[in-house]
Write a protein that holds these residues in place. Structure first.
Motif, short mmCIF file in Angstrom:
data_model
loop_
_atom_site.label_atom_id
_atom_site.label_comp_id
_atom_site.label_asym_id
_atom_site.label_seq_id
_atom_site.Cartn_x
_atom_site.Cartn_y
_atom_site.Cartn_z
N VAL A 46 -10.48 2.52 9.33
CA VAL A 46 -9.73 3.68 8.29
C VAL A 46 -8.97 4.46 9.02
N ALA A 47 -9.36 4.92 10.07
CA ALA A 47 -8.25 5.70 10.90
C ALA A 47 -6.91 5.08 11.11
N LEU A 48 -6.97 3.78 11.69
CA LEU A 48 -5.82 3.19 11.80
C LEU A 48 -4.97 2.95 10.48
N VAL A 49 -5.62 2.49 9.51
CA VAL A 49 -4.74 2.49 8.29
C VAL A 49 -4.20 3.56 7.72
N ALA A 50 -4.72 4.98 7.76
CA ALA A 50 -4.32 6.09 7.27
C ALA A 50 -3.28 6.68 8.39
N ALA A 51 -3.43 6.32 9.68
CA ALA A 51 -2.46 6.57 10.33
C ALA A 51 -1.19 5.76 10.13
N GLY A 52 -1.18 4.62 9.92
CA GLY A 52 -0.14 3.85 9.37
C GLY A 52 0.34 4.41 8.25
N VAL A 53 -0.21 4.52 7.00
CA VAL A 53 0.30 5.00 5.95
C VAL A 53 1.02 6.37 6.02
N ALA A 54 0.32 7.12 6.81
CA ALA A 54 0.85 8.64 6.99
C ALA A 54 2.28 8.65 7.98
N GLY A 55 2.05 7.69 8.83
CA GLY A 55 3.29 7.54 9.87
C GLY A 55 4.66 6.77 8.81
N THR A 56 4.17 5.75 8.09
CA THR A 56 5.44 5.41 7.33
C THR A 56 5.90 6.44 6.39
N ALA A 57 5.02 7.01 5.74
CA ALA A 57 5.65 8.08 4.69
C ALA A 57 6.29 9.12 5.24
N LEU A 58 5.96 9.70 6.59
CA LEU A 58 6.86 10.58 7.22
C LEU A 58 8.13 10.01 7.64
N TYR A 59 8.22 8.63 8.17
CA TYR A 59 9.20 8.09 8.69
C TYR A 59 10.30 7.96 7.32
N ASP A 87 1.25 -3.94 -14.11
CA ASP A 87 1.83 -5.33 -13.28
C ASP A 87 0.67 -5.64 -12.52
N SER A 88 0.77 -7.12 -12.54
CA SER A 88 -0.37 -7.58 -11.78
C SER A 88 -0.53 -7.41 -10.45
N ALA A 89 0.50 -6.96 -9.66
CA ALA A 89 0.67 -6.77 -8.38
C ALA A 89 -0.05 -5.39 -8.21
N VAL A 90 0.31 -4.46 -8.98
CA VAL A 90 -0.36 -3.04 -8.94
C VAL A 90 -1.85 -3.11 -9.30
N VAL A 91 -2.19 -3.96 -10.30
CA VAL A 91 -3.84 -4.26 -10.54
C VAL A 91 -4.48 -4.87 -9.63
N ALA A 92 -3.92 -5.85 -8.93
CA ALA A 92 -4.50 -6.44 -7.69
C ALA A 92 -4.78 -5.48 -6.63
N ALA A 93 -3.67 -4.57 -6.40
CA ALA A 93 -3.85 -3.78 -5.07
C ALA A 93 -4.76 -2.63 -5.60
N GLY A 94 -4.77 -2.19 -6.84
CA GLY A 94 -5.87 -1.05 -7.22
C GLY A 94 -7.16 -1.72 -7.20
N LEU A 95 -7.34 -3.19 -7.55
CA LEU A 95 -8.83 -3.60 -7.15
C LEU A 95 -9.23 -3.69 -5.82
N THR A 97 -8.19 -1.85 -3.27
CA THR A 97 -8.41 -0.55 -2.91
C THR A 97 -9.83 0.16 -3.53
N ALA A 98 -10.08 -0.42 -4.64
CA ALA A 98 -11.64 0.08 -5.05
C ALA A 98 -12.60 -0.46 -4.47
N VAL A 99 -12.44 -1.91 -4.19
CA VAL A 99 -13.43 -2.62 -3.39
C VAL A 99 -13.70 -1.95 -2.06
N VAL A 100 -12.54 -1.58 -1.34
CA VAL A 100 -12.74 -1.17 0.03
C VAL A 100 -13.30 0.09 0.23
N GLY A 101 -12.89 1.08 -0.89
CA GLY A 101 -13.55 2.32 -1.20
C GLY A 101 -14.92 2.30 -1.35
N LEU A 102 -15.49 1.34 -2.21
CA LEU A 102 -16.75 1.11 -2.60
C LEU A 102 -17.61 0.84 -1.34
#
Length: 208
Positions: A46-59, A87-95, A97-102
């Protein structure tokens, strides 16, 4: 077995004073806390993914501010603005994310380390565990020591030990009473914090 020297005493109590849990929660039917897993891998992931997303957004934010955003970042922002939630890609990404969060929520609220059974504390500030496999092995060998028993299979739980015993040339009632007494003695001798209930199931075997 495993030994954890982490202190169990609550905040504000002296080291010579046993915790209230140790004083009243041992024995048959007691409420016993399970061993908690440190969960280092999920936390690191989780820390690695959060750091990657935050770093990409900052960049992307910094490069967009100075008008030097790379092409891939502009394409990413354009796709985020133009994609609909259906959109199918958005729905798949949401699913996903929901599974990982659960999964992370389940990890956060459950202790893990289901293979460990807590033993009676040998002293203040000490926590001792035995693996389920070890406890099951003790019970299995106890059953095999009785005459007429050919094989025994044990499923060890926190509250109950289920034994399926194959036997021959013995009266089933006599064997059941004998094994129940021996297995209950062995279960108490394991010094588990919660003594498991023995569920014995006999299966006659012919031709052996």
């Amino acid at each position: 077995m495993s030994l954890d020297a982490a202190s169990e005493a609550p905040a504000g109590s002296s080291a010579d004073e046993p915790a209230s849990e140790d004083a009243g929660d041992w024995g048959d039917g007691a409420r016993v806390r399970r061993a908690w897993s440190p969960r280092g891998f999920p936390a690191g992931l989780v820390a690695l993914v959060a750091a990657g997303v935050a770093g990409t957004a900052l960049y992307i934010g910094v490069t967009a501010r100075i008008d030097r955003a790379p092409r891939w970042s502009r394409d990413l922002l354009e796709r985020a603005q133009t994609h609909e939630w259906r959109d199918s890609a958005v729905v798949a990404a949401g699913l996903v994310t929901a599974v990982v969060g659960l999964w992370l929520i389940v990890l956060a609220v459950t202790p893990g380390r289901r293979s460990l059974l807590r033993l009676r504390s040998p002293g203040d500030g000490m926590t001792v565990y035995m693996t389920r496999r070890t406890a099951a092995s003790f019970l299995r060998h106890t059953a095999l020591a009785s005459s007429g028993v050919l094989d025994a299979r044990v499923r060890m739980g926190r509250r109950k030990a289920v034994l399926r015993v194959d036997y021959h040339f013995r009266d089933p009632d006599e064997l059941h009473d004998e094994l129940t007494e021996r297995l209950e003695e062995r279960a108490h001798a394991l010094t588990l914090a919660r003594v498991p209930r023995v569920d014995l199931r006999l299966q006659p075997v012919s031709g052996r």
